[in-house]
Scaffold this active site. Structure first.
Site, PDB file in Angstrom:
ATOM      1  N   GLY A  12       0.802  -1.223   0.000  1.00 26.14           N
ATOM      2  CA  GLY A  12       0.000   0.000   0.000  1.00 26.14           C
ATOM      3  C   GLY A  12       0.838   1.277   0.000  1.00 26.14           C
ATOM      4  CG  ASN A  13       4.782   1.160   1.756  1.00 29.34           C
ATOM      5  OD1 ASN A  13       4.441   0.140   1.190  1.00 29.34           O
ATOM      6  ND2 ASN A  13       5.999   1.335   2.234  1.00 29.34           N
ATOM      7  CE  LYS A 130      -9.606  -5.775   3.491  1.00 37.25           C
ATOM      8  NZ  LYS A 130      -8.321  -5.773   4.132  1.00 37.25           N
ATOM      9  CE  LYS A 215       0.501  -6.043  -1.452  1.00 40.25           C
ATOM     10  NZ  LYS A 215       0.239  -6.071  -0.050  1.00 40.25           N
ATOM     11  CE  LYS A 277       2.907  -7.398   3.909  1.00 40.78           C
ATOM     12  NZ  LYS A 277       1.927  -7.064   2.874  1.00 40.78           N
TER      13      LYS A 277
HETATM   14  P1  ADP Z   1       1.060  -3.773   2.821  1.00 35.50           P
HETATM   15  O1  ADP Z   1       0.248  -2.595   2.414  1.00 35.50           O
HETATM   16  O2  ADP Z   1       2.440  -3.710   2.282  1.00 35.50           O
HETATM   17  O3  ADP Z   1       0.383  -5.084   2.572  1.00 35.50           O
HETATM   18  P2  ADP Z   1       0.579  -4.221   5.684  1.00 35.50           P
HETATM   19  O4  ADP Z   1       0.384  -3.084   6.614  1.00 35.50           O
HETATM   20  O5  ADP Z   1      -0.612  -5.022   5.312  1.00 35.50           O
HETATM   21  O6  ADP Z   1       1.309  -3.620   4.405  1.00 35.50           O
HETATM   22  O7  ADP Z   1       1.676  -5.214   6.280  1.00 35.50           O
HETATM   23  C1  ADP Z   1       2.979  -4.782   6.639  1.00 35.50           C
HETATM   24  C2  ADP Z   1       3.070  -4.442   8.118  1.00 35.50           C
HETATM   25  O8  ADP Z   1       3.035  -5.619   8.914  1.00 35.50           O
HETATM   26  C3  ADP Z   1       4.351  -3.791   8.545  1.00 35.50           C
HETATM   27  O9  ADP Z   1       4.349  -2.418   8.308  1.00 35.50           O
HETATM   28  C4  ADP Z   1       4.421  -4.105  10.047  1.00 35.50           C
HETATM   29  O10 ADP Z   1       3.948  -3.014  10.795  1.00 35.50           O
HETATM   30  C5  ADP Z   1       3.448  -5.260  10.227  1.00 35.50           C
HETATM   31  N1  ADP Z   1       3.946  -6.447  10.895  1.00 35.50           N
HETATM   32  C6  ADP Z   1       3.178  -7.238  11.669  1.00 35.50           C
HETATM   33  N2  ADP Z   1       3.861  -8.285  12.138  1.00 35.50           N
HETATM   34  C7  ADP Z   1       5.119  -8.190  11.646  1.00 35.50           C
HETATM   35  C8  ADP Z   1       6.285  -9.002  11.768  1.00 35.50           C
HETATM   36  N3  ADP Z   1       6.278 -10.125  12.481  1.00 35.50           N
HETATM   37  N4  ADP Z   1       7.402  -8.602  11.148  1.00 35.50           N
HETATM   38  C9  ADP Z   1       7.419  -7.466  10.418  1.00 35.50           C
HETATM   39  N5  ADP Z   1       6.329  -6.656  10.249  1.00 35.50           N
HETATM   40  C10 ADP Z   1       5.188  -7.008  10.851  1.00 35.50           C
HETATM   41 MG    MG Z   2      -1.572  -5.622   3.504  1.00 40.24          MG
END
Ligand code: ADP
Ligand code: MG
Length: 314
Positions: A12-13, A130, A215, A277
């Site tokens: 998203g970023n 959601k 995604k 992920k």
């Molecule tokens: P995106 O838009 O890239 O999918 P998300 O916010 O859905 O981003 O997921 C990424 C976020 O997951 C990171 O910014 C972090 O804050 C969070 N996060 C949660 N658990 C973990 C972990 N175990 N290790 C690293 N990041 C984590």
């Molecule tokens: Mg995400």
């Protein structure tokens, strides 16, 4: 030698930077910055399929539909997703073309509007979680439920309700053969944006369904479907961590598939952020993928070259 094929998922970023006001000119600026590493991968000869999230954008699209009710026709969520694959895909394609052109790198770029098959009996349809769109007072929520058949739930920490939609598991990409052929021919393909347009199939007939697909899960299915060696998931952290955001946090350079599954079951990776992920990584490796890299957008190139990020292997 066959060129290496990678699927890269942009978080998203990549397009909306939370530190900059969210508008289209700023989205172009953010996209340009985010694609630095991707350009280097293209220059290194990688065959690439890119995908991207659409969280803030689809939220805004649904908001526009709700604010325009009675003045402009209703748009189902699957149409909003399709529209955004076009709009966001255009933005990414144009930024890539301009950069490649400036560097004298000759590669074609194309956006493929992508439908992703889901199962209408997916368990998530029974109890969707959601949240999407505006907040409504209980009476309004009741009438919207009747008029559109929506499911509404109270938003945690608020008296009001919001619409909830399912996030079903992606099964396969309808356009997978087209994407595969383009990628093999060296075209940089942008596909399955926003997790793809959710569709179901009834007696051979495809039909859009209101839902949103994660995604990262869609990226994993695309990587499997086009037989990529590598899946790269780019987000806002440089490495995956154990005990994330606790004093005992430990960043991981590497983990095996078995370790990933164990840490997942131990609760290190929450649903809605790192969880999907890691699940995407596990599914891709189990489907025959060679390697998954999770890192930040800024470190994309270093991560693919083993100098940053978290690598997951079977
Ligand atoms: P995106 O838009 O890239 O999918 P998300 O916010 O859905 O981003 O997921 C990424 C976020 O997951 C990171 O910014 C972090 O804050 C969070 N996060 C949660 N658990 C973990 C972990 N175990 N290790 C690293 N990041 C984590
Ligand atoms: Mg995400």
């Amino acid at each position: 030698m066959k060129k290496k094929t990678a699927v890269v998922a942009l978080g998203g970023n990549a397009i909306t930077d939370k530190d900059r006001e969210d508008n289209i000119p700023n989205q172009f600026i953010n996209t340009e910055i985010s694609l630095e590493g991707i350009i280097k991968l293209i220059d290194d000869g990688y065959n690439l399929a890119l995908t991207h999230g659409n969280g803030p954008q689809v939220g805004n699209a649904v908001l526009r539909v709700e604010l325009a009710r009675g003045k402009a026709p209703e748009l189902p969520i699957f149409i909003c997703v399709a529209d955004l694959q076009g709009g966001m895909g255009y933005m990414i394609e144009q930024v890539l073309r301009n950069k490649l052109n400036k560097l004298g790198i000759s590669r074609d770029v194309a956006v493929v509007v992508t439908q992703v098959m889901v199962d209408e009996n997916d368990e998530d349809f029974a109890d969707p979680t959601k949240f999407i769109g505006q907040f409504y007072e209980p009476e309004q929520a009741e009438s919207l439920k009747k008029e559109f058949g929506w499911k509404m739930k109270p938003f945690p920490g608020d008296q009001r309700l919001r619409r909830v939609v399912a996030s079903p598991k992606p099964l396969c990409l309808i356009e997978k053969n087209v994407i595969k052929r383009l990628v093999e021919a060296g075209v940089v393909v942008i596909a399955a944006g926003g997790g793809g347009i959710p569709v179901i199939k009834h007696q051979g007939v495809l039909k859009g369904i209101d839902a949103v697909i994660d995604k990262d899960r869609a990226a994993s299915v695309m990587a499997r479907d086009i037989e990529a060696e590598l899946l790269v998931i780019l987000t806002s952290v440089e490495k995956v961590a154990l005990n994330y955001s606790k004093p005992t946090q430990r960043d991981l350079d590497k983990m095996t598939l078995a370790e990933a599954e164990r840490y997942l079951s131990e609760g290190h990776f929450p649903p809605g952020s790192m969880g999907p992920k890691i699940e995407a990584a596990v599914d891709f490796l189990k489907a025959g993928g060679s390697k998954v890299i999770i890192s930040s957008i800024e470190k994309a190139y270093e991560a693919v070259n083993g100098r940053a990020g978290t690598t997951i292997v079977a």
